[in-house]
Design an enzyme around this catalytic site. Structure first.
Site, short mmCIF file in Angstrom:
data_model
loop_
_atom_site.label_atom_id
_atom_site.label_comp_id
_atom_site.label_asym_id
_atom_site.label_seq_id
_atom_site.Cartn_x
_atom_site.Cartn_y
_atom_site.Cartn_z
N SER A 189 23.54 38.12 53.41
CA SER A 189 23.87 38.13 54.66
C SER A 189 23.05 37.34 55.59
O SER A 189 23.39 36.71 56.64
CB SER A 189 24.15 39.50 55.18
OG SER A 189 25.33 40.08 54.40
N ARG A 248 38.00 46.05 43.94
CA ARG A 248 36.74 47.11 43.56
C ARG A 248 37.23 48.25 43.17
O ARG A 248 36.49 49.23 42.39
CB ARG A 248 35.67 46.89 44.44
CG ARG A 248 34.79 45.56 44.40
CD ARG A 248 33.56 45.65 45.03
NE ARG A 248 33.03 44.37 44.77
CZ ARG A 248 32.14 43.68 45.74
NH1 ARG A 248 31.64 44.20 46.96
NH2 ARG A 248 31.63 42.45 45.25
N SER A 258 34.50 45.39 60.11
CA SER A 258 34.07 44.31 59.37
C SER A 258 33.10 43.42 60.00
O SER A 258 33.46 42.82 61.08
CB SER A 258 35.49 43.34 58.82
OG SER A 258 35.11 42.07 58.54
N LYS A 310 37.76 42.98 48.27
CA LYS A 310 36.51 42.27 48.14
C LYS A 310 36.56 41.12 47.35
O LYS A 310 37.82 40.69 46.83
CB LYS A 310 35.47 43.32 47.60
CG LYS A 310 35.07 44.48 48.93
CD LYS A 310 34.30 43.44 50.16
CE LYS A 310 34.06 44.54 51.10
NZ LYS A 310 33.72 43.83 52.42
N ARG A 365 23.36 33.46 57.58
CA ARG A 365 23.35 33.67 58.96
C ARG A 365 22.01 32.69 59.25
O ARG A 365 21.88 31.80 60.50
CB ARG A 365 23.03 34.77 59.91
CG ARG A 365 24.36 35.49 59.54
CD ARG A 365 24.33 36.94 59.77
NE ARG A 365 25.47 37.88 60.03
CZ ARG A 365 26.28 38.22 58.91
NH1 ARG A 365 26.00 37.81 57.54
NH2 ARG A 365 27.42 38.93 59.26
N GLN A 383 32.14 40.56 59.16
CA GLN A 383 32.35 39.14 59.03
C GLN A 383 33.41 38.68 60.26
O GLN A 383 33.10 37.87 60.72
CB GLN A 383 33.14 38.68 57.67
CG GLN A 383 32.08 38.95 56.48
CD GLN A 383 32.95 38.65 55.07
OE1 GLN A 383 33.95 38.75 55.04
NE2 GLN A 383 31.93 38.74 54.10
N ASP A 430 29.00 47.24 50.23
CA ASP A 430 29.05 46.52 49.02
C ASP A 430 28.35 47.11 47.81
O ASP A 430 28.16 46.93 46.85
CB ASP A 430 28.06 45.35 49.53
CG ASP A 430 28.78 44.38 50.41
OD1 ASP A 430 30.15 44.33 50.38
OD2 ASP A 430 28.05 43.47 51.00
N GLY A 437 32.98 34.76 50.47
CA GLY A 437 33.90 35.36 51.62
C GLY A 437 33.14 34.97 53.11
O GLY A 437 33.70 34.72 54.05
C1 S3P Z 1 29.34 40.69 55.15
C2 S3P Z 1 29.86 41.61 55.53
C3 S3P Z 1 30.87 42.56 54.72
C4 S3P Z 1 30.08 42.60 53.28
C5 S3P Z 1 29.85 41.14 52.92
C6 S3P Z 1 28.87 40.31 53.44
C7 S3P Z 1 28.50 39.87 56.17
O1 S3P Z 1 32.15 42.06 54.62
O2 S3P Z 1 31.14 43.18 52.41
O3 S3P Z 1 29.33 41.34 51.36
O4 S3P Z 1 27.48 39.21 55.83
O5 S3P Z 1 28.95 39.90 57.29
P1 S3P Z 1 33.39 42.70 55.32
O6 S3P Z 1 32.86 41.78 56.92
O7 S3P Z 1 34.78 41.84 54.87
O8 S3P Z 1 33.12 44.10 55.44
#
Ligand code: S3P
Length: 757
Positions: A341, A665, A486, A661, A345, A488, A634, A413
């Protein structure tokens, strides 16, 4: 009585091959091998070729008269040089049966189609233009090879007049000989081939000729090492054939050449003016672009494409299987790779910053590399990664350039969702694509709030990728209460907020990882945090500075579980990020009785880190507190393995997000647990797992990295080996997992296999 299946009728009765060289002869050989026609006939000017074809058993009959050769054939394949195609088609036309399908293997399509239209007249709708992209440096019928087309591409370029049933039958033939069949418009084909094949051949011929005409060319050739040889290999190709191609595809070749001339001029300029940044820019982009395009072509991942080295430049799909043998324990000190993550960023914010950022500890996994590549495609000069170090020359909030091609996000994702937010505020259009798994994941959850801000975004069928973002919109700050926990979605909205008028805020239903908020702060952009609400103001400037990415707690999780369940284990995992929005896995394992200690807690660039020490301990089943779910989102695949080894039941509810995911999962883990004989019950939003002894078996990871690594750890307590299929994507988050795990004591083998994901 055993059932006897009737032999399959061949696809064609009588196939006529006109021109029995490598291309025609190889199709004849493949048709024979697969039993795809009752009779194969050849037409050729040369009696010697026909005799050889008969002697090699490739054909049943042959004729020098092309009209005779095609008589009674239901399929005619013309494999003569493109320049003679018109004359050949004219010569065979009188012998064609009314419903005969004619197809060809010419490498230029526009010119061939024009000739075919003239020569075939009212038979033209039965002509299916085609181009098998296969060949060898050897030529002639004696080089015929039944396997030539296997795993190669064949492009069909039907015109609006082409009979679709004829196209379908030609397509079936190529598929039956093992080829992958694609369709495209003829002019598109000619443009693509001009750029990818004709231009490189032209350059190779020209470079060798230019140097050979120099005063003392023997000198040049004597000392010409690998680079020259690699670059000019294709200058040994057949001059007659290439003469034809350059003539027949004249316009597209000239366009490609003009494009190349621009590139060469830019290169020359950069050298003349000592413009190091431009020079490095061209080369780092080219380096990465090569890996990127190969990956995109195969819809596979970066590192696999990068390691491809075969002559065609194409990658073989290789999707390894893990074989984990039962027993063993984990010991020692091991550093797991950088946080995924934070690595995403770091690239995003450093690219938007003013000045140069040096990132240490960057995760060289495929997901983070997808993000890195996207910014290179948008003109950011990025050096590395080299042993986890990346140097990003930021371009400022408004310095990104239109990428010119869709941005390929692989399996990631996070890349796709965060970039959607960031790109919503750009002046240019972009399109984001991904691999098979990412192409199934929901994107409306980010597109929805961004549209409320004024963005124009289209998603594909069912709200899934590709995502098309129309630039040049004015964004307005909004307040967005997140419907799901979330990070993300939260990050996508906040990143768009950097480009919006006024303030943008998000309120989350439960705490999720806050790396975006913290890192923005590190780049000098204040994020106001008020309970569950985070707010940014538009128009801020990001200031570059050094960044240290700690080890990823999500990768450490496999070892926390492995060492907990394998008696006699003790592991130290140094410098792991222990941001409180990520430590759910530690809390859950501790509730189950795990022995995990955080040593040397410290701050590293605004993120808490510590060394984790874990010792094996007897685990007990628990009801997982709901508030911990987003904080361990995760890590559930690994936690499920801990649950399978615990005494009693473990129940998880409120985790429906696990179904969207990299795989579903809940279901994929349940199927794997079933294969090992672990008792469990699946709920829409969770699972109940009954701990106890379990066996081995075969598990399909469905290409989900975390599921693959979790079942590898399960072997520590299984009574028989566990085979885990489709493990290539482990490289998305944890390159080197198998070696590291083996070093700690897991009996894990990686077997290559060439199956598709
Ligand atoms: C992440 C947020 C999570 C996580 C992903 C990484 C991120 O996803 O499962 O592996 O880096 O912001 P979600 O925002 O869909 O929960």
């Amino acid at each position: 009585m055993p059932l006897m299946s009737a032999p399959r009728p061949p696809l064609f009765q009588r196939v006529a091959i006109i021109g029995l060289g490598l291309i025609g002869g190889s199709l004849a050989a493949a048709i024979r091998e697969q039993g795809l026609a009752r009779t194969v006939v050849a037409g050729s000017r040369s009696t010697r070729t026909l005799e050889q074809g008969l002697a090699l058993g490739l054909i049943d009959e042959g004729s020098q008269d092309l009209a005779v050769a095609v008589r009674g054939a239901d399929l005619v394949f013309v494999a003569t040089p493109v320049s003679s195609m018109g004359a050949v088609l004219k010569a065979l036309r009188p012998g064609l049966a009314e419903r005969a399908i004619v197809t060809d293997g010419g490498s230029v399509k526009g010119a061939v189609i024009a000739e075919a239209r003239r020569a075939l007249g009212d038979h033209f709708p039965r002509f299916v233009p085609g181009h098998p992209i296969a060949g060898k440096e050897k030529s002639g019928v004696e080089a015929a090879d039944a396997g030539l087309y296997r795993q190669h591409r064949v492009i069909l370029t039907p015109t609006p007049d082409t009979d679709p049933s004829a196209t379908a039958r030609v397509s079936a033939l190529w598929a039956a000989v093992g080829a992958e069949v694609l369709e495209m418009a003829p002019d598109h084909h000619d443009r693509v081939l001009a750029e990818t094949s004709h231009l490189p051949h032209l350059l190779a011929f020209s470079l060798v000729d230019t140097l050979a005409r120099q005063g003392d060319s023997t000198e040049i050739f004597r000392y010409a090492a690998g680079g020259f040889r690699d670059f000019t290999r294709i200058a040994s190709s057949d001059p007659v054939m290439w003469h034809d191609i350059f003539r027949e595809n004249r316009d597209a070749v000239l366009e490609a050449l003009a494009l190349f001339r621009d590139g060469i001029d830019r290169f020359q300029n950069a050298i003349e003016h000592n413009d190091d940044e431009a020079l490095m820019g061209v080369m780092t982009r080219a380096n990465a672009a090569r890996a990127h395009f190969l990956a995109m072509n195969e819809r596979t991942s970066y590192t696999r494409a990068r390691h491809s080295d075969d002559e065609t430049g194409m990658t073989q799909q290789s999707n390894p299987t893990f074989l984990a043998r039962p027993g063993g324990r984990l010991n020692g000190r091991l550093r797991v790779p950088g946080d995924k993550s934070m690595s995403h960023r770091a690239i995003m914010l450093a690219s938007l910053a003013e000045g140069t950022t040096t990132v240490e500890g960057f995760l060289e996994g495929e997901d983070a590399l997808a993000t890195l590549q996207a910014f290179r495609d948008m003109g950011v000069l990025i050096e590395g990664p080299h042993h986890g170090q990346v140097i990003v020359h930021g371009v400022g909030l408004h310095g990104l350039k239109a990428p010119g091609k869709p941005l390929y996000m692989g399996n990631s994702g996070t890349s796709m969702r965060l970039l959607t937010g960031l790109l919503a505020g750009q002046a240019f259009d972009t399109e984001l694509t991904g691999d098979e798994s990412l192409s199934k994941r929901p994107m409306e959850r980010v597109a929805g709030p961004l549209r409320e801000m004024g963005a124009r975004i289209d998603t594909g069928e069912g709200g899934r990728p590709p995502v098309r973002i129309h630039g040049g919109q004015t964004l307005k700050g909004i307040h967005y209460p997140l419907p799901m926990a979330s990070a993300q979605v939260k990050s996508a909205v906040l990143l768009a907020g950097l480009y919006a008028e006024g303030e943008t805020s998000v309120t989350e239903p439960a705490p999720t990882r806050d790396h975006t908020e913290r890192m923005l702060g590190g780049f000098g952009v204040p994020v106001r945090r008020d309970g569950a609400t985070s707010t940014v103001a538009g128009g801020a400037r990001l200031a570059a500075g050094p960044l240290d990415v700690p080890a990823d707690i999500s990768s450490a999780a496999f070892f926390l579980v492995g060492a907990s369940i394998a008696e006699g284990s003790e592991l130290t995992l140094p410098h792991v990020g222990v941001n409180p929005t990520r430590t759910g896995v530690i809390d859950i394992l501790k509730l189950m009785g795990a022995d995990i200690r955080l040593e040397n807690p410290r701050d590293s660039g605004g993120e808490p880190v510590a060394d984790l020490v874990v010792r094996s301990a007897p685990l007990k089943g628990i009801e997982i507190p709901r508030e911990l779910v987003p904080l361990a989102i995760d890590e559930f695949p690994a936690i499920f393995i801990a649950a399978a080894c615990a005494q009693g039941e473990t129940v998880l509810r409120g985790a429906e997000e696990l179904r969207v995911k990299e795989s579903d999962r809940i279901q994929v883990m349940a199927d794997g647990l079933a294969a090992l004989g672990v008792e469990h019950e699946v709920y829409e939003d969770g699972i109940r797992i009954v701990g106890g002894p379990f066996g081995g078996g075969e598990v399909d990871s469905h290409g989900d990295h975390r599921i693959a690594m979790s079942f590898a750890m399960a072997a520590l307590r299984a009574s028989a080996p566990i085979t885990i299929r489709r493990c290539a994507n482990v490289a998305t988050s944890f390159p080197g997992f198998a070696e590291l795990a083996r070093g700690a004591g897991l009996d894990l083998e990686v077997h290559a296999s060439k199956e598709n994901e």
